[in-house]
Design a protein around this motif. Structure first.
Motif, PDB file in Angstrom:
ATOM      1  N   ASP A 175       0.829  -1.213   0.000  1.00  0.00           N
ATOM      2  CA  ASP A 175       0.000   0.000   0.000  1.00  0.00           C
ATOM      3  C   ASP A 175       0.863   1.262   0.000  1.00  0.00           C
ATOM      4  O   ASP A 175       0.573   2.223  -0.716  1.00  0.00           O
ATOM      5  N   THR A 176       1.910   1.250   0.819  1.00  0.00           N
ATOM      6  CA  THR A 176       2.793   2.420   0.869  1.00  0.00           C
ATOM      7  C   THR A 176       3.533   2.592  -0.451  1.00  0.00           C
ATOM      8  O   THR A 176       3.665   3.708  -0.969  1.00  0.00           O
ATOM      9  N   LEU A 177       4.014   1.496  -1.007  1.00  0.00           N
ATOM     10  CA  LEU A 177       4.683   1.545  -2.317  1.00  0.00           C
ATOM     11  C   LEU A 177       3.770   2.174  -3.364  1.00  0.00           C
ATOM     12  O   LEU A 177       4.179   3.083  -4.106  1.00  0.00           O
ATOM     13  N   GLU A 178       2.547   1.696  -3.427  1.00  0.00           N
ATOM     14  CA  GLU A 178       1.632   2.203  -4.467  1.00  0.00           C
ATOM     15  C   GLU A 178       1.295   3.672  -4.228  1.00  0.00           C
ATOM     16  O   GLU A 178       1.173   4.457  -5.175  1.00  0.00           O
ATOM     17  N   ARG A 179       1.176   4.042  -2.961  1.00  0.00           N
ATOM     18  CA  ARG A 179       0.936   5.454  -2.633  1.00  0.00           C
ATOM     19  C   ARG A 179       2.122   6.323  -3.078  1.00  0.00           C
ATOM     20  O   ARG A 179       1.934   7.416  -3.634  1.00  0.00           O
ATOM     21  N   ASN A 180       3.340   5.830  -2.866  1.00  0.00           N
ATOM     22  CA  ASN A 180       4.527   6.598  -3.284  1.00  0.00           C
ATOM     23  C   ASN A 180       4.576   6.759  -4.804  1.00  0.00           C
ATOM     24  O   ASN A 180       4.919   7.832  -5.314  1.00  0.00           O
ATOM     25  N   ILE A 181       4.266   5.680  -5.517  1.00  0.00           N
ATOM     26  CA  ILE A 181       4.307   5.742  -6.984  1.00  0.00           C
ATOM     27  C   ILE A 181       3.247   6.712  -7.500  1.00  0.00           C
ATOM     28  O   ILE A 181       3.523   7.580  -8.347  1.00  0.00           O
ATOM     29  N   THR A 182       2.046   6.606  -6.970  1.00  0.00           N
ATOM     30  CA  THR A 182       0.965   7.488  -7.405  1.00  0.00           C
ATOM     31  C   THR A 182       1.258   8.942  -7.058  1.00  0.00           C
ATOM     32  O   THR A 182       1.027   9.851  -7.872  1.00  0.00           O
ATOM     33  N   GLY A 183       1.795   9.158  -5.861  1.00  0.00           N
ATOM     34  CA  GLY A 183       2.072  10.529  -5.424  1.00  0.00           C
ATOM     35  C   GLY A 183       3.073  11.226  -6.327  1.00  0.00           C
ATOM     36  O   GLY A 183       2.877  12.383  -6.724  1.00  0.00           O
ATOM     37  N   ALA A 184       4.148  10.526  -6.674  1.00  0.00           N
ATOM     38  CA  ALA A 184       5.163  11.125  -7.542  1.00  0.00           C
ATOM     39  C   ALA A 184       4.602  11.353  -8.940  1.00  0.00           C
ATOM     40  O   ALA A 184       4.860  12.395  -9.564  1.00  0.00           O
ATOM     41  N   ALA A 185       3.822  10.396  -9.432  1.00  0.00           N
ATOM     42  CA  ALA A 185       3.241  10.546 -10.775  1.00  0.00           C
ATOM     43  C   ALA A 185       2.287  11.732 -10.818  1.00  0.00           C
ATOM     44  O   ALA A 185       2.267  12.502 -11.790  1.00  0.00           O
ATOM     45  N   THR A 186       1.507  11.892  -9.749  1.00  0.00           N
ATOM     46  CA  THR A 186       0.559  13.011  -9.689  1.00  0.00           C
ATOM     47  C   THR A 186       1.304  14.343  -9.667  1.00  0.00           C
ATOM     48  O   THR A 186       0.925  15.297 -10.351  1.00  0.00           O
ATOM     49  N   PHE A 187       2.385  14.391  -8.886  1.00  0.00           N
ATOM     50  CA  PHE A 187       3.189  15.614  -8.860  1.00  0.00           C
ATOM     51  C   PHE A 187       3.703  15.949 -10.255  1.00  0.00           C
ATOM     52  O   PHE A 187       3.573  17.088 -10.729  1.00  0.00           O
ATOM     53  N   ALA A 188       4.328  14.962 -10.917  1.00  0.00           N
ATOM     54  CA  ALA A 188       4.933  15.206 -12.233  1.00  0.00           C
ATOM     55  C   ALA A 188       3.871  15.641 -13.240  1.00  0.00           C
ATOM     56  O   ALA A 188       4.072  16.592 -14.010  1.00  0.00           O
TER      57      ALA A 188
END
Lengths: 358, 358
Positions: free
Chosen positions: B18-31
């Protein structure tokens, strides 16, 4: 260390077989001369062929760091193994330990009264136990005065107390090597006296590290467990345990960048050399053919090197050798060691115990 | 980071999905929000399943560090790869590079005029080239003013100059993160101006590291290459790039020794955590459930930990979690990552790119 470079892909680890064999023979001859057994630590090389050479040179068995290392060496036919670690058997390890204990002659380390019953329950053929003593490294191990209590608990659990062991890791500081060897002997002697006073026979007093083992006097230590000595590394050079010419393993790296006048960059980093960097070594590795050079910065796949004042920088595409700071870390990062003898490659050995951390 | 421990063998690396997926989504959303492409660095995870999640979140392709990493990701079906390294093709690599260049869309890094002809000769389908710029890390890369000469040589060799890239590694020091991001932007802008003045179109200006990427303003940087952000680690916590709760990967370790009152010892060491230890992190790892504890000493298979003043030591046999200092090093030491979600294990992922250093 042969001066002729062999033609290999970089970044790779290359073993000079003649130097390796000289190191193994030299340590074996020393131990024989002082009448002490050798049980070298296989965590350094994790390699069948090096272990075979150690036994051929007279080693009584192998030391290993983990149950997993014991398993792979048992599979490879090595029948006398000491897990030199305060073994704690959780439910996963109990099953594995039971199977292993049927197949080989096992010695294990213990530094708590609590560990003994679990080991006794899990064993099919009961292992012999060595109580771990802290001789000044302040890692695991009990103080000599506390050893008898652990030995009593071990015996109560139905296990055989074979003796004591220690690791003088405080020897890893220049100028402290001989003192660490002395502390090792004193701690083992005190612990042996305490155990004998409690009615235990102390048949093995096991010590030894690559920096200290040649300082061992006969009389107290009965067994030595050095590991690094087969290859040596930049730490051992800095400690004075060996000369650069005694280093049997180098990383080979290609110069991939010379974009600044004061440095060059190699295609090697912490994922081959390891990141070990005690303050008393001159950099992140040693260039045996450019001893003035300094590996100032290490990333995962880059080593940034400044060349010495009197040397010119190597050219783009040149291959240079780098001695790792800590060879155990470097070997554990690769799947094979490439062999060289007198400037030609001689195949490779598999690091078959790589990554067995459990 | 889920607070519930899962039942695994120690020492192991465990990923909280869950944390991994949150990190991936968060960075993608920022970019996406700042209109910059993501081409995450796969050297951190070396894992098909993480790379797939990065592409699903919108990444345009993957960055890799070595030809060997490019080969394994190509084999796994990833078709758009950037070797973000000053590539130098020796005879071994020429053959491998030729084969790889037929199979995938390749971008490569160059920081010397000398490297270009070899790459051009070895390529079947010519790769696109990014000139590496030194923005203050002083590793590889040319200064912005020297970029045009390398671009000219690249074009003369018959290769396409796609743009420029840099790595602001000087961001790895607390308090310097925003400044490093600024230096990255300035260096990329200067190099782009120099290249355009020499007649090159600069379509890609690639930067980005986990500490800096969220400081990126739109306008100059067109592509980000962070790697660590998927898992995070103790270095990122110390740098302020993430909170402890954003760390998606922990080592699990068992307490195997409590022989001294002031410390306890875990069955984990540099062969699982890595030996990275910059002076600005508090120890050789961080215990997320005992943040006052300090990993003071690290051997290959022992971590010596002092517990904080207000905490009691864990008991023998207890399992504790340790956040590695540098997760790229830790992942490269194991063959698999164990998966957990809400306190239960969910199988594992193979670290299939482990050890591809050539």
């Amino acid at each position: 260390m042969g001066a002729t470079l062999v033609d290999v892909e970089t970044a790779s680890l290359v073993v000079d077989i003649d130097t390796l064999e000289r190191n193994i023979t030299g340590a074996a001859t020393f131990a024989h001369g002082v009448g002490i057994s050798m049980r070298p630590h296989a965590k350094t090389h994790k390699t069948v062929e090096v272990a075979q050479r150690q036994l051929q040179a007279g080693a009584s068995g192998l030391s290993v760091a983990t149950l997993g290392e014991a398993e792979v060496f048992a599979e490879a036919g090595f029948g006398d193994l000491f897990i030199a670690f305060p073994l704690w058997l959780d439910s996963h390890r109990q099953r594995r330990f039971a199977e292993l204990s049927e197949r080989v002659t096992l010695r294990v380390g213990i530094d708590s009264s609590e560990a003994a019953p679990g080991i006794a329950r899990a064993s099919r053929n009961k292992p012999q136990v060595l109580i771990e003593i802290d001789c000044g490294h302040h890692r695991s191990g009990v103080l000599p005065a506390a050893a008898a209590a652990v030995a009593n608990a071990t015996a109560r659990a139905g296990l055989e107390v074979l003796g004591i062991f220690t690791f003088p890791g405080q020897s890893y500081e220049p100028g402290f090597v001989a003192r660490a060897a002395g502390q090792e002997a004193i701690a083992l002697e005190r612990a042996a006296i305490a155990l004998e006073a409690a009615g235990h026979q102390v048949r093995v007093r096991s010590g030894g590290s690559t920096p200290t083992f040649r300082h061992t006097k006969d009389g107290i230590v009965t067994e030595l467990r050095p590991g690094v000595y087969v290859f040596n590394d930049a730490q051992q050079v800095a400690l004075g345990s060996c000369k650069v010419d005694d280093v049997a393993l180098c990383a080979y790296a290609t110069v991939v960048s010379v974009s600044a006048a004061d440095r060059f960059v190699l295609d090697i980093g912490s994922k081959v050399l390891g990141a070990d960097r005690p303050p008393w070594v001159p950099g992140y590795g040693l260039l045996p053919d450019m001893l003035d050079a300094r590996v100032l910065q290490l990333s995962e796949h880059h080593a940034v090197v400044t060349h010495g004042e009197h040397q010119s920088a190597p050219k783009l595409g040149e291959v240079v050798r780098v001695i790792p700071n800590h060879v155990c870390s470097a070997v554990n990062l690769v799947d094979k060691l490439i062999l060289s003898r007198e400037g030609t490659t001689q195949g490779h050995w598999a690091v078959f115990g790589r990554g067995r951390n459990s």
